[in-house]
Design a protein around this motif. Sequence first.
Motif, PDB file in Angstrom:
ATOM      1  N   ASN A 142       0.810  -1.224   0.000  1.00 52.83           N
ATOM      2  CA  ASN A 142       0.000   0.000   0.000  1.00 52.83           C
ATOM      3  C   ASN A 142       0.843   1.274   0.000  1.00 52.83           C
ATOM      4  O   ASN A 142       0.475   2.278  -0.612  1.00 52.83           O
ATOM      5  CB  ASN A 142      -0.933   0.023   1.216  1.00 52.83           C
ATOM      6  N   SER A 151      -1.118   2.028  -3.315  1.00 52.29           N
ATOM      7  CA  SER A 151      -2.460   2.609  -3.400  1.00 52.29           C
ATOM      8  C   SER A 151      -2.693   3.714  -2.378  1.00 52.29           C
ATOM      9  O   SER A 151      -3.598   4.523  -2.552  1.00 52.29           O
ATOM     10  CB  SER A 151      -3.521   1.512  -3.225  1.00 52.29           C
ATOM     11  N   HIS A 181      -1.628  -3.835  -5.422  1.00 51.50           N
ATOM     12  CA  HIS A 181      -1.598  -2.761  -4.430  1.00 51.50           C
ATOM     13  C   HIS A 181      -0.994  -1.473  -4.974  1.00 51.50           C
ATOM     14  O   HIS A 181      -0.882  -0.494  -4.241  1.00 51.50           O
ATOM     15  CB  HIS A 181      -0.816  -3.207  -3.193  1.00 51.50           C
ATOM     16  N   ARG A 213      -7.879   1.009  -3.248  1.00 55.51           N
ATOM     17  CA  ARG A 213      -7.462  -0.371  -3.480  1.00 55.51           C
ATOM     18  C   ARG A 213      -8.174  -1.008  -4.664  1.00 55.51           C
ATOM     19  O   ARG A 213      -7.782  -2.076  -5.138  1.00 55.51           O
ATOM     20  CB  ARG A 213      -7.681  -1.226  -2.222  1.00 55.51           C
ATOM     21  N   ALA A 300      -5.079   0.355   4.175  1.00 63.44           N
ATOM     22  CA  ALA A 300      -5.700   0.914   2.980  1.00 63.44           C
ATOM     23  C   ALA A 300      -6.956   1.677   3.372  1.00 63.44           C
ATOM     24  O   ALA A 300      -7.608   1.349   4.373  1.00 63.44           O
ATOM     25  CB  ALA A 300      -6.066  -0.203   2.003  1.00 63.44           C
TER      26      ALA A 300
END
Length: 355
Positions: A142, A151, A181, A213, A300
């Motif tokens: 992430n 993300s 990701h 995501r 996330a």
Amino acid sequence: MTGTPLIVNALGQLDNPNAARSLAAAAELNPSSEQFTVDARTLAEARASGLTAVNITLGYVMGDLPPYEHTLHEIDVWDRVIESHLDDLLKVTTAADIHTAARDGRVGVVYGFQNAVAVGDDIGRIATFAERGVRVVQLTYNQANHLGGGSSAPAESGLTAFGREVVDALNDHHLMVDLSHSGERTCLDAIAHSRVPVSINHTGCRALTDLPRNKTDEELRLVASRGGFVGIYFMPFLSPTGHARAADVVEHIAHAVNVCGEDHVGIGTDGPVTAIDDLDAYRARLAEHVAQRQEAGVSAAGERADTFPFVVDLRGVDQFRELIRLLERRGYSSTRIEKIMGRNFVDYAERVWQG
């Protein structure tokens, strides 16, 4: 539908989450593979579910462990697990191995990364990973790393110059470039740069649920147009409420099929076959774990203390059969369902793994 299709989980787990060791691991940000429990229940339920193969996460994802050394150790751990259960498990390094697992009634295990930090600054490590049997490499988790943006990273974070070198090396060694990701800019950059089709092994559709995501139609369409693969997960990000249901999984699959075509969509549940038995006890632990991830900056958008990281009515031994039933109710043909449940991943693997 008649007969049992290939069922390939493009990102999942082999674990009994009810075992004491796995319960302890669930409370940690970066549990080791040694803490997961591949016991008799894990194996029996994986086989009973009809699962043909699963891409598991091993190696460094986050935390303070030395990424390269920890990753090599995790490969050793999984090699020992498979060697100890050869009647039930098969290490997958070619697409043909997935067919062998189906023929033998075993579960194929695909070695995959969810973060490529272990590459460090040494491109040569990718050859080592390939030789050790790794077949899927996700560029980022992430957060951002030295390859590109995750993300949760700023929107303008694209694939770095070194990230392009890594993609080139992954292409050279016939490893899947997974962008699950990655942030949107990094994802689009990597799709455009790769000489080989790429994948998004576990995601949802941002057109249905606007969370980072999930992938935009542009990302999904571009992956498919270049011969790649998209797996839909069984995760809370499929619903704006965070409480995703089986119907949401079906809607995201349907949207992905509409955008990508039926030859490029599959499943990547991001969970195990064996279900958590005591959801009340799990709910109490979940709040602490989510808080830890948020504090560490690795969570996330959409992760909350009141949202399970799975779909409550699509879990356990019958999860794949239930999804097939729901897709049949949707009006999908047996051929389309077979593609979604596993054949598309195998076809994609054949394009990338060269065998």
